[in-house]
Scaffold this motif. Sequence first.
Motif, PDB file in Angstrom:
ATOM      1  N   LEU A   1       0.822  -1.214   0.000  1.00 13.28           N
ATOM      2  CA  LEU A   1       0.000   0.000   0.000  1.00 13.28           C
ATOM      3  C   LEU A   1       0.857   1.265   0.000  1.00 13.28           C
ATOM      4  CD1 LEU A   1      -2.375  -1.321   2.780  1.00 13.28           C
ATOM      5  CD2 LEU A   1      -2.826  -1.370   0.345  1.00 13.28           C
ATOM      6  N   HIS A   2       2.173   1.103  -0.068  1.00 11.06           N
ATOM      7  CA  HIS A   2       3.114   2.224  -0.076  1.00 11.06           C
ATOM      8  C   HIS A   2       2.787   3.229   1.021  1.00 11.06           C
ATOM      9  CE1 HIS A   2       5.087   0.648  -3.574  1.00 11.06           C
ATOM     10  NE2 HIS A   2       3.894   0.277  -3.969  1.00 11.06           N
ATOM     11  N   CYS A   3       2.734   2.685   2.250  1.00 12.20           N
ATOM     12  CA  CYS A   3       2.348   3.478   3.408  1.00 12.20           C
ATOM     13  C   CYS A   3       3.171   4.764   3.516  1.00 12.20           C
ATOM     14  CB  CYS A   3       2.544   2.663   4.681  1.00 12.20           C
ATOM     15  SG  CYS A   3       1.578   1.156   4.702  1.00 12.20           S
TER      16      CYS A   3
ATOM     17  N   PRO B   1       5.645   3.954   6.700  1.00 11.94           N
ATOM     18  CA  PRO B   1       5.820   2.507   6.511  1.00 11.94           C
ATOM     19  C   PRO B   1       6.578   1.858   7.677  1.00 11.94           C
ATOM     20  CG  PRO B   1       7.361   3.719   5.154  1.00 11.94           C
ATOM     21  CD  PRO B   1       6.505   4.747   5.838  1.00 11.94           C
ATOM     22  N   PRO B   2       5.927   1.001   8.451  1.00  7.48           N
ATOM     23  CA  PRO B   2       6.605   0.352   9.577  1.00  7.48           C
ATOM     24  C   PRO B   2       7.663  -0.642   9.111  1.00  7.48           C
ATOM     25  CG  PRO B   2       4.414  -0.559   9.293  1.00  7.48           C
ATOM     26  CD  PRO B   2       4.519   0.586   8.339  1.00  7.48           C
TER      27      PRO B   2
ATOM     28  N   ALA C   1       2.119  -7.735   2.806  1.00  8.05           N
ATOM     29  CA  ALA C   1       2.346  -7.301   1.431  1.00  8.05           C
ATOM     30  C   ALA C   1       3.710  -7.715   0.896  1.00  8.05           C
ATOM     31  CB  ALA C   1       2.211  -5.783   1.338  1.00  8.05           C
TER      32      ALA C   1
ATOM     33  N   CYS D   1       5.099  -5.628   8.582  1.00 10.83           N
ATOM     34  CA  CYS D   1       4.022  -5.148   7.701  1.00 10.83           C
ATOM     35  C   CYS D   1       2.733  -5.833   8.117  1.00 10.83           C
ATOM     36  CB  CYS D   1       4.331  -5.465   6.238  1.00 10.83           C
ATOM     37  SG  CYS D   1       2.886  -5.246   5.155  1.00 10.83           S
ATOM     38  N   PRO D   2       1.748  -5.059   8.601  1.00  5.24           N
ATOM     39  CA  PRO D   2       0.516  -5.707   9.072  1.00  5.24           C
ATOM     40  C   PRO D   2      -0.351  -6.250   7.939  1.00  5.24           C
ATOM     41  CG  PRO D   2       0.296  -3.332   9.197  1.00  5.24           C
ATOM     42  CD  PRO D   2       1.714  -3.606   8.792  1.00  5.24           C
TER      43      PRO D   2
ATOM     44  N   VAL E   1       7.668   2.756  -1.852  1.00  2.00           N
ATOM     45  CA  VAL E   1       8.473   1.952  -0.933  1.00  2.00           C
ATOM     46  C   VAL E   1       9.107   0.816  -1.743  1.00  2.00           C
ATOM     47  CG1 VAL E   1       8.417   0.472   1.101  1.00  2.00           C
ATOM     48  CG2 VAL E   1       7.006   2.525   1.029  1.00  2.00           C
TER      49      VAL E   1
END
Lengths: 329, 242
Positions: free
Chosen positions: B74-76, B79-80, B120, B116-117, B99
Amino acid sequence: MHPAFSVIFLTTLIGIGQGLFLALFTGQLYALAQLVPLQDSETFYAHGSALALVFLIAGLIASFFHLGRPERAWRSATKWRTSWLAREVIVLPAAMGLIAMYGAAHYLSFTKPLFTVSGVLPVDLTLLIGLAATGATFALFVCTGMIYASIRFIREWATPLTIFNFIFMGGASGFVLATLFSLFEAPELVALFGFWAIILTTAALITRSISLWRNANGTPKSTIQSAIGVRHPKIVQTATGAMGGSFNTKEFRSGSPASRVRQAKYLFMLLVFIAPLALLALALTTISSSLAWPLLALAFVIQYAGLLLERWTFFADATHPQNLYYQSM
Amino acid sequence: MTQLALVIDLNTCVGCSACVTSCKEWNTSGEAGPMTDMMPYGEDPTGTFFNRVQTFEIGTYPNTQTVHFPKSCLHCEEPPCVPVCPTGASYKREEDGIVLVDYDKCIGCKYCSWACPYGAREIDEKQKVMKKCTLCVDRIYDQTLPEPERKPACVLACPADARIFGDVHDPQSEVSVLIREQGGYALMPEWGTKPANHYLPRRKQEMHIHADELERADNPLSKEDLKIDDKDITSVDGFGGW
Ligand code: SF4
Ligand code: SF4
């Protein structure tokens, strides 16, 4: 989460090495305070440090099996500013180096006081290196624990209890080994180490029990509703987007039925805590008999077997929110 | 600042997986080398994918809805997965928010996938490095391609036009307007990862026809609908008629 044997061995083996070093240095501090007789530098401290290093090196070797590209492992210290894994990669060799120096300083008998604090406390090189190594050892416990505790998505791990568990369980196994080791090299210290082994095992029993209770209670933050953004109480997955399995269906599951994970919990509680506590108590009451060393050896072996199981459960028990996307197979 | 992303319209996605195959085709033939498949013709085939279409059934029969749900990185915006990477192989680009994983630096420790929750990231079983959606970074800037083709492969492949690509930081972009006006939402907002990709909800199309719309007062047809019961009515014609 999938329990990887490389990581199970890494964390348990370095725990023993760290605990054993802490035991040696505790012995030195007690001797400094003149509570126990001073031990021979070479046979006790140097050999003991070497033994601790053996476990640390074995753990380090095990860790390489976790990497897909071990030949690039040197890169893994780069992002120490943000990654606890990178920090561990730096602190582990640092702790090993300092423990090696500690052993070497004892071996070479650098025990002449360099200066004396307030006229009563003689400070020699081994004490200084030992203090630094103690710092590194605790830093290593924190790094190892934080690798797991900092993943906020895995609620079973995201707690300070994770760090305390690593410290107490590593410490306990190291002190049990120290008790056995001192039986041969420094019999005057058996009671001291045995006493601390019991305290640390009990502390670990308490913190690990709390974390087991915590994991069994409480609700996960994410739901299937928030995962796909559909507001309906009944949502059933009918396809995961893969015919066979995928990385996501393997890496994030224990691969064992819940009943086996539950059995493992009972078994490791017995092996890591109950049995060693009983054996330690028994051994301490029979220190001078020939029964002491088999009892202590048994306590160490049983506890280590239990720790392997405990670490396996640590992974198998952890749930990951990504599994919401991979429910049906 | 630019943040490139996808908007995925769950209302029009038909679950055909054209995006999955075109993604695999483009990226497996790309510079970064194949996305390995293991035992593709065996009993338990598995392989690396950047994008998967999943299916969920909502509700209880007969009140059910099938939702096809394409899922990729999701290209946070927070990003964690990036800060945990020990090597710096995982990074978020300043210029467009994509990302990425540097396959030459990755040691395959899998730590980022734990962080990554959304599940992905997938490890490549053969190359032993972590892989994930790149938003076709090797295609969207390619000057040799005609302008309309400078889009991720999945977007070009989607026959239902369920995937829209653009800059979610530009308030006037097509994606921003869609998110704003069609109820675009983020997945698992509870973690504060701020996914750049957004999803448009299912909107059930229903026609509401009210009775007065069927029987308009001025409907000429309704005039013929006059019901006259002539038994009770005496008309002039009735008097002395035949
Ligand atoms: S979806 Fe996962 S892999 Fe992609 S940026 Fe977000 S956390 Fe990282
Ligand atoms: S698997 Fe690769 S990208 Fe992921 S954290 Fe490890 S080194 Fe970084």
